[in-house]
Design a protein around this motif. Structure first.
Motif: not given
Lengths: 260, 365
Positions: A126-148
């Protein structure tokens, strides 16, 4: 060793190489703004991308289900955002701080038992499931960069307060720019996570799922942080600490998300 | 007939400012001077470098004895500036020939011969002098090649060493600090007190792009005068506290015998600023700013001793880089094929200060 695993090892080596080079040059005091500093990061990013491509092909789906795969995907997202953010805010030295985190996440992924095994086959993608997971993980990456960026802020702030004007001081951006970057990265992560949660609601996932509960907890945390940051309720130093310590929550939640 | 590459140099080390100022070429007279020097008997190429710290003549000539060329250049200066015999007698020059000329020029371009070691302005000044000579048609194959090589060496020295790292004056340190706290383009500066040192700091900030200056002084007329000079605005002395929250850098230099900027005031200001960082430069003695101000979140306080200590550190770091710079210059001299002369051997052995060269008899001839 599978070919794609080798790609990840090489990507990790590229990031470590970039880090070692940066540390050596900084210690000698010869660091100057140059596009060449981006080369190891670019090489590492290209190898990460190749790894994810081949891993995805081997699985027949996006590789975002097991903890090692999630760690690699977040590491890839961090590198991606680094290239997008680094240029915009003249934070090229961010690479020096980003590379160790990315390398550490990938080493952890490589060392975890049974890493990069096969997934149970899916009946249908289901493309939306895959997209949802990918977007959530990119959000976590943004939090990681904010941390750095928070770490960079705290270092620069400490040097300014204590009058320690040395090598790294001249290379770090103005603390005002760093403070702005922290706010923007936290907001970017929050917007992406909001989008991911919106998609998950559209998918009618059960609310009791630990994944969703934890994602909402992270959303609330960063939502609160963003309000505090944007309304200047805390000093920039406290904001930087919040970005650094706050990242522990989404990072630790990865275990819960994947342990289901 | 042999051709000699020579230079005659008079600078802040050899000559006091009251003599140097008599020998400074006006900007619009430099081109004419290069032509007059080239027109001297036996001279083929010439270039004049005239700054506030040095007057240097570079030339090639065909006299058998290079000392004759030096004497003619010296006489030219004496006649051009109509020096009295007592001043002419007192003149002390560095005289260089061939490899020594190239080495000297490479050192000058790299900022190693400057009053502020490693300063970068001289590079642009030499470039401008070369451009002028080129346009005046007084350079030829030898000087063109020499100056192109010098620019290459100058860039290499700056890129491969830390000779220009940090700042060596209080004013420049203040600017460095301001740049690490704020984006200077949006930086508003307030001078509390209109002393000479604060004026220098403010001018440095403006020259690097600071957005605006507000001057407040006990003598309002003096504040207006300084504000006009710096295209800023003046403020009566009893009003400066009310606008403190609007500025990003405060430079304080009043003659008050007590602290005029106290933690309570700054705390209030920081709340109004919503914790945007504030740089406070206190160059007054006795100090104007209570040191406890530095403990407030987002406030960075530097007094005159702190600024001086940073400047001294940078100066020491530059001095440590000197040997590496000299090594690069020697390597480049060799790469460009400059012959080693007895003086070069001496230079390598002793690394003597340039003063020792001046009319010392060590200069090859």
């Amino acid at each position: 060793m599978e070919n794609y695993r080798l790609l990840l090892v090489l990507a990790t080596l590229a990031f470590i190489g970039g880090l070692v080079h940066a540390v050596v040059v900084l210690k000698k005091g010869g660091w100057r703004e140059s596009r060449w500093h981006l080369l190891p990061m670019a090489l590492g990013f290209a190898l990460q991308t190749a790894f994810l491509y081949f891993r995805g092909r081997a699985l027949g789906q996006c590789p975002m289900k097991s903890l090692p795969d999630i760690l690699v995907f977040i590491a890839w997202s961090i590198a991606l955002l680094y290239f997008l953010v680094g240029g915009a805010y003249r934070l090229s030295l961010l690479g020096l701080f980003t590379a160790p985190l990315v390398a550490a996440m990938q080493i952890l992924a490589l060392l975890l038992p049974g890493s990069f095994g096969a997934y149970p086959a899916k009946d249908r993608i289901i493309p939306l499931v895959e997209l949802h997971a990918a977007v959530a993980l990119i959000a976590y990456a943004a939090f990681a960069l904010a941390c750095i960026t928070g770490v960079m802020y705290l270092m620069q702030e400490r040097m300014l307060k204590r009058h320690r004007i040395g090598g790294l001081f001249y290379q770090l951006p103005p603390i005002q720019d760093l403070a702005k970057s922290i706010r923007r990265l936290a907001l970017l992560g929050l917007m992406l996570l909001t989008a991911a949660l919106g998609m998950s609601m559209a998918l009618h996932h059960p609310v009791s799922s630990p994944k969703v509960i934890f994602a909402w907890a992270v959303w609330l945390l960063y939502g609160g942080m963003s309000v505090v940051m944007c309304r200047h309720m805390l000093s920039p130093r406290q904001t930087a600490w919040l970005a650094v310590v706050g990242f522990v929550v989404p990072f630790m939640s990865l275990w819960l998300v994947t342990g289901k | 007939m042999s051709r000699h590459l020579v230079s005659l140099s008079l600078n802040y080390r050899t000559t006091p400012v009251e003599v140097r100022e008599r020998l400074a070429f006006a900007g619009n007279k430099v081109a004419l001077a290069t032509q007059e020097i080239r027109a001297l008997p036996g001279f083929e190429e010439s270039l004049v470098l005239s700054t506030c710290n040095r007057v240097e003549l570079y030339a090639t000539h065909g006299h058998e004895d290079s000392r004759k060329g030096h004497a003619m250049m010296r006489d030219y200066l004496v006649h051009h500036f109509k020096l009295q015999p007592e001043h002419a007698e007192a003149l002390v020059f560095h005289q260089h020939v061939s490899t020594e000329t190239a080495r000297h020029l490479f050192r000058v371009v790299s900022g190693l011969d400057s009053m502020v070691l490693g300063e970068t302005e001289i590079f642009g000044q030499v470039k401008a002098a070369y451009k002028l000579a080129l346009e005046a048609g007084t350079t030829g194959r030898t000087l063109n090649k020499l100056f192109q090589q010098a620019f290459t060496v100058g860039k290499k020295v700056r890129n491969d060493t830390l000779i220009q790292r940090g700042s060596t004056s209080v004013g420049s340190v203040a600017v460095d600090l301001a740049e690490k706290v704020h984006d200077l383009k949006n930086c508003r500066v307030m001078l509390v007190g209109a002393g000479e040192m604060s004026r220098t700091c403010a001018q440095s900030l403006l020259s690097r792009g600071a957005r605006s200056i507000i001057v407040s002084n006990r003598s309002y007329d003096r504040a207006v005068e300084l504000a006009t000079e710096m295209k800023g605005s003046a403020l009566k002395f009893d009003e400066w506290e009310s606008v403190l929250h609007e500025v990003d850098v405060i430079i304080s230099s009043t003659s008050a015998p007590h602290f005029i900027i106290k933690p309570d005031l700054v705390h209030h200001v920081m709340r109004k600023r919503r914790w945007e960082p504030l740089l406070v430069i206190d160059i007054a003695v006795p100090r104007d700013v209570d040191p406890a101000v530095n403990d407030i979140e987002g406030v960075y306080l530097y007094d005159i001793d702190a600024l001086q200590a940073i400047a001294d550190d940078s100066r020491r770091e530059r001095e440590r880089q000197l040997a590496l710079c000299e090594q690069i210059i020697e390597e480049q001299l060799e790469k460009f094929g400059f012959p080693k002369s007895p003086a070069d051997a001496l230079h390598a052995r002793r690394r003597r200060p340039p003063e020792a060269d001046a009319q010392s008899g060590l200069v090859p001839s």
